[in-house]
Design a protein around this motif. Structure first.
Motif, PDB file in Angstrom:
ATOM      1  N   ASN A   1       0.804  -1.225   0.000  1.00 55.70           N
ATOM      2  CA  ASN A   1       0.000   0.000   0.000  1.00 55.70           C
ATOM      3  C   ASN A   1       0.840   1.281   0.000  1.00 55.70           C
ATOM      4  O   ASN A   1       0.425   2.319   0.516  1.00 55.70           O
ATOM      5  N   GLN A   2       2.042   1.202  -0.585  1.00 49.22           N
ATOM      6  CA  GLN A   2       2.897   2.385  -0.663  1.00 49.22           C
ATOM      7  C   GLN A   2       3.633   2.384  -2.001  1.00 49.22           C
ATOM      8  O   GLN A   2       4.059   1.342  -2.483  1.00 49.22           O
ATOM      9  N   TYR A   3       3.789   3.581  -2.614  1.00 48.04           N
ATOM     10  CA  TYR A   3       4.554   3.703  -3.847  1.00 48.04           C
ATOM     11  C   TYR A   3       6.044   3.818  -3.518  1.00 48.04           C
ATOM     12  O   TYR A   3       6.433   4.603  -2.645  1.00 48.04           O
ATOM     13  N   PHE A   4       6.876   3.056  -4.260  1.00 45.00           N
ATOM     14  CA  PHE A   4       8.313   3.089  -4.010  1.00 45.00           C
ATOM     15  C   PHE A   4       9.123   3.593  -5.201  1.00 45.00           C
ATOM     16  O   PHE A   4      10.222   4.080  -5.033  1.00 45.00           O
ATOM     17  N   PHE A   5       8.609   3.453  -6.416  1.00 43.43           N
ATOM     18  CA  PHE A   5       9.279   3.998  -7.597  1.00 43.43           C
ATOM     19  C   PHE A   5       8.310   3.951  -8.772  1.00 43.43           C
ATOM     20  O   PHE A   5       7.168   3.486  -8.621  1.00 43.43           O
TER      21      PHE A   5
ATOM     22  N   LYS B   1      -4.033  -3.743  -6.934  1.00 39.25           N
ATOM     23  CA  LYS B   1      -3.214  -2.572  -7.241  1.00 39.25           C
ATOM     24  C   LYS B   1      -1.761  -2.762  -6.837  1.00 39.25           C
ATOM     25  O   LYS B   1      -0.879  -2.063  -7.321  1.00 39.25           O
ATOM     26  N   THR B   2      -1.509  -3.668  -5.936  1.00 40.18           N
ATOM     27  CA  THR B   2      -0.159  -3.881  -5.436  1.00 40.18           C
ATOM     28  C   THR B   2       0.484  -5.083  -6.108  1.00 40.18           C
ATOM     29  O   THR B   2      -0.203  -6.023  -6.516  1.00 40.18           O
ATOM     30  N   MET B   3       1.797  -5.046  -6.278  1.00 40.48           N
ATOM     31  CA  MET B   3       2.496  -6.167  -6.903  1.00 40.48           C
ATOM     32  C   MET B   3       2.334  -7.429  -6.056  1.00 40.48           C
ATOM     33  O   MET B   3       2.240  -7.366  -4.828  1.00 40.48           O
ATOM     34  N   GLU B   4       2.277  -8.567  -6.734  1.00 42.31           N
ATOM     35  CA  GLU B   4       2.031  -9.847  -6.063  1.00 42.31           C
ATOM     36  C   GLU B   4       2.943 -10.926  -6.636  1.00 42.31           C
ATOM     37  O   GLU B   4       3.510 -10.771  -7.718  1.00 42.31           O
TER      38      GLU B   4
END
Length: 276
Positions: free
Chosen positions: A57-61, A103-106
């Protein structure tokens, strides 16, 4: 009727603001670019995907992804190196299949087991682990390396297949690694914030029976904010079959990429980053 239309518009805006595959970096995750300005359209492939790389739940790049070649065009991040263990598991990008997916990578097995996704469907939209098995003379080369991040979550987030390319193994473990681990440390001395964009120029060769492009060149660029009045910038490029990295000015790198991509003058950063 008007109320329903307004509700639909509001829901669409909400989705655009928070989903992983987005319509533009400026509106969704501009913080990874100097002055919130990403590279210009000269780098865009025919079938691009703009990914705000989201993990827990956080953007990193941010990554501009080439759906046709199944490799990233570039990944953009803020340089914050620190100690930590190298992650082991690899992730994929669900929303490359469509907006109804997470929405998040899995991990691949998570999508297959819990979201009723077949490996065939997943592989239509992106590279998968099977594509990178049994490589000869190549390995999985990060554009945004885990060693340039200082938290467990940020390092894990770099282990998505949308952030890697087939890279010459001698280059990846040799001159490119020296640039990432040594030259970057020297060049960023005195920097308060360093914005980095690392990319790959598609080549004429492929792995995985033609599914995934092997880039002809790997390149990196940086714009460092020293203080309110001073900035410095640089670039590097390497042929993806030679264990050698060429250090350039930002302007020289942009001119080189302009020639290699052939889609007009390339601009990687806002004009306040020095080109000389």
């Amino acid at each position: 009727m008007l109320w329903l239309l307004l509700l639909h518009v509001w829901a669409s805006c909400l989705w655009l603001g928070h989903s992983e595959v987005v319509t533009s970096f400026e509106s969704s995750c501009p913080q990874f670019f100097f002055r919130d300005i990403p590279p210009n359209e000269a780098l865009e492939p025919q079938n691009p995907a703009w990914i705000c790389q989201r993990y827990k739940n956080q953007y990193f790049f941010a990554t501009l992804y080439d759906r046709e070649e199944r490799i990233p065009v570039y990944s953009a991040y803020i340089y914050e190196p620190g100690p930590g263990k190298r992650p082991k598991g690899w992730l994929v990008e669900p929303q490359l299949m469509g907006p109804t997916y997470p929405k998040t990578m899995e991990k691949e097995w998570t999508l297959i087991k819990h979201y009723n996704v077949s490996l065939e469907k997943l592989s239509e939209s992106q590279a998968v682990l099977q594509d990178y098995k049994n490589l000869s003379g190549l390995n999985r080369g990060h554009l945004n390396p885990n060693g340039h991040h200082n938290t467990t979550d940020s390092r894990n987030a770099t282990f998505t297949l949308t952030n890697i390319v087939p890279q010459d193994e001698k280059l990846n473990g040799g001159a490119w690694n020296n640039y990432e681990q040594q030259t970057m440390i020297r060049n960023t001395q005195g920097c308060n914030t360093t914005y980095v964009i690392v990319g790959a120029v598609p080549g004429n060769n492929y792995i995985a029976k033609g599914r995934v492009n092997k880039p002809s060149y790997i390149w990196s660029s940086a714009c460092c904010v020293v203080d309110n009045n001073r900035r410095k910038a640089w670039g590097v490029i390497a042929e993806n079959d030679e264990n050698q990295v060429q250090l350039l000015t930002l302007g020289e790198l942009e001119d080189t990429l302009t020639h290699l991509y052939g889609r007009g003058q390339v601009s990687l950063f806002d004009s306040d980053c020095p080109r000389e």
